[in-house]
Design a protein around this motif. Structure first.
Motif, short mmCIF file in Angstrom:
data_model
loop_
_atom_site.label_atom_id
_atom_site.label_comp_id
_atom_site.label_asym_id
_atom_site.label_seq_id
_atom_site.Cartn_x
_atom_site.Cartn_y
_atom_site.Cartn_z
N LEU A 176 33.89 37.68 42.16
CA LEU A 176 35.18 37.52 41.50
C LEU A 176 35.21 36.12 40.89
O LEU A 176 34.92 35.13 41.57
CB LEU A 176 36.32 37.67 42.53
N GLU A 177 35.53 36.05 39.59
CA GLU A 177 35.57 34.78 38.89
C GLU A 177 36.97 34.55 38.30
O GLU A 177 37.60 35.48 37.82
CB GLU A 177 34.54 34.74 37.75
N ALA A 178 37.41 33.29 38.35
CA ALA A 178 38.71 32.91 37.79
C ALA A 178 38.49 32.06 36.55
O ALA A 178 37.55 31.26 36.49
CB ALA A 178 39.52 32.14 38.82
N SER A 179 39.38 32.22 35.57
CA SER A 179 39.26 31.42 34.35
C SER A 179 39.96 30.08 34.54
O SER A 179 41.00 29.99 35.17
CB SER A 179 39.84 32.17 33.16
N PRO A 236 33.20 30.91 39.99
CA PRO A 236 33.20 31.88 41.09
C PRO A 236 34.30 31.57 42.11
O PRO A 236 34.53 30.41 42.45
CB PRO A 236 31.81 31.70 41.72
N VAL A 237 34.96 32.63 42.59
CA VAL A 237 35.99 32.50 43.61
C VAL A 237 35.44 33.00 44.95
O VAL A 237 35.49 32.30 45.95
CB VAL A 237 37.25 33.30 43.23
N THR A 238 34.91 34.22 44.95
CA THR A 238 34.36 34.80 46.17
C THR A 238 33.47 35.99 45.81
O THR A 238 33.56 36.52 44.71
CB THR A 238 35.50 35.26 47.12
N ASP A 239 32.63 36.38 46.73
CA ASP A 239 31.86 37.61 46.59
C ASP A 239 32.59 38.71 47.34
O ASP A 239 33.22 38.45 48.37
CB ASP A 239 30.45 37.44 47.17
N LEU A 240 32.50 39.92 46.84
CA LEU A 240 33.15 41.05 47.51
C LEU A 240 32.32 42.30 47.33
O LEU A 240 31.51 42.40 46.41
CB LEU A 240 34.58 41.25 46.99
N ILE A 280 36.47 49.83 42.91
CA ILE A 280 37.34 49.86 44.09
C ILE A 280 36.87 48.78 45.06
O ILE A 280 35.67 48.69 45.37
CB ILE A 280 37.30 51.25 44.76
N VAL A 281 37.81 47.95 45.51
CA VAL A 281 37.54 46.89 46.48
C VAL A 281 38.62 46.93 47.56
O VAL A 281 39.67 47.54 47.37
CB VAL A 281 37.52 45.49 45.81
N ARG A 282 38.37 46.26 48.66
CA ARG A 282 39.42 46.12 49.68
C ARG A 282 40.52 45.23 49.11
O ARG A 282 40.25 44.27 48.41
CB ARG A 282 38.86 45.49 50.95
N ASP A 283 41.75 45.55 49.43
CA ASP A 283 42.88 44.79 48.89
C ASP A 283 43.19 43.60 49.81
O ASP A 283 44.17 43.59 50.52
CB ASP A 283 44.11 45.68 48.75
N LYS A 284 42.30 42.61 49.79
CA LYS A 284 42.54 41.41 50.58
C LYS A 284 42.41 40.14 49.76
O LYS A 284 42.47 39.04 50.29
CB LYS A 284 41.61 41.36 51.80
N PHE A 285 42.25 40.28 48.45
CA PHE A 285 42.15 39.14 47.55
C PHE A 285 43.24 39.25 46.50
O PHE A 285 43.65 40.33 46.12
CB PHE A 285 40.78 39.12 46.84
N VAL A 286 43.71 38.11 46.02
CA VAL A 286 44.65 38.10 44.90
C VAL A 286 43.82 38.21 43.63
O VAL A 286 43.06 37.30 43.30
CB VAL A 286 45.50 36.82 44.89
N ILE A 287 43.93 39.34 42.95
CA ILE A 287 43.19 39.59 41.72
C ILE A 287 44.19 39.86 40.61
O ILE A 287 45.07 40.71 40.75
CB ILE A 287 42.23 40.79 41.89
N THR A 288 44.06 39.11 39.52
CA THR A 288 44.95 39.27 38.38
C THR A 288 44.13 39.65 37.15
O THR A 288 42.90 39.67 37.20
CB THR A 288 45.72 37.96 38.09
N LEU A 289 44.81 39.89 36.05
CA LEU A 289 44.12 40.23 34.81
C LEU A 289 43.41 39.03 34.20
O LEU A 289 42.63 39.18 33.27
CB LEU A 289 45.10 40.84 33.80
N ARG A 290 43.66 37.84 34.72
CA ARG A 290 42.97 36.64 34.24
C ARG A 290 41.64 36.43 34.95
O ARG A 290 40.88 35.53 34.59
CB ARG A 290 43.86 35.41 34.40
N HIS A 291 41.36 37.23 35.95
CA HIS A 291 40.07 37.19 36.63
C HIS A 291 39.08 38.10 35.90
O HIS A 291 39.47 38.89 35.05
CB HIS A 291 40.19 37.67 38.09
N ARG A 292 37.83 38.02 36.29
CA ARG A 292 36.83 38.98 35.87
C ARG A 292 35.87 39.17 37.03
O ARG A 292 35.84 38.38 37.98
CB ARG A 292 36.10 38.54 34.60
N LEU A 293 35.09 40.24 36.96
CA LEU A 293 34.09 40.53 37.98
C LEU A 293 32.71 40.44 37.35
O LEU A 293 32.53 40.80 36.18
CB LEU A 293 34.33 41.92 38.57
N ARG A 294 31.74 39.97 38.12
CA ARG A 294 30.38 39.81 37.61
C ARG A 294 29.41 40.42 38.63
O ARG A 294 29.55 40.26 39.83
CB ARG A 294 30.04 38.34 37.42
N GLU A 295 28.41 41.13 38.07
CA GLU A 295 27.31 41.64 38.88
C GLU A 295 26.03 41.23 38.15
O GLU A 295 25.68 41.81 37.12
CB GLU A 295 27.40 43.17 39.02
#
Length: 106
Positions: A13-16, A32-36, A63-78
């Motif tokens: 999970l990455e934040a801008s 980077p914010v955290t790995d999930l 689909i991820v566990r709902d334990k992180f604050v994720i907004t539309l300003r974040h992105r995911l990277r693999e």
């Protein structure tokens, strides 16, 4: 129903963040914010031209566990794949978060 064993892909999970450059302009970088752990399900693709360059936009449901604050300003990277978050919603009594994303394929 999603279970813990279905979350078999490790995403970051990455934040801008916006910073200024040497000439006073704004530069957006992602940190980077955290790995999930996630389940990534491809949905559809469509041919698209961005700046006259052919490519495709591929949509996925993540689909991820709902334990992180994720907004539309974040992105995911693999690895080198970047998923832009389009929408999100809670599922399974709020235990999981279902995220609609787009991936640009050149």
């Amino acid at each position: 129903m999603t279970g813990p064993g279905d979350l078999d892909r490790r995403l970051t999970l990455e934040a801008s963040e916006e910073t200024t450059d040497d000439q006073g302009g704004l530069v957006r970088v992602f940190v980077p914010v955290t790995d999930l752990w996630a389940q990534v399900v491809p949905q559809r693709g469509r041919v698209n031209f961005a700046a006259d360059a052919p490519g495709a936009d591929v949509t996925h449901r993540i689909i991820v566990r709902d334990k992180f604050v994720i907004t539309l300003r974040h992105r995911l990277r693999e690895d080198d794949t970047i998923y832009r978050i389009v929408s999100k919603r809670r599922i399974h009594d709020g235990r999981y978060l279902e995220i609609d994303v787009e991936e640009r394929v050149e």
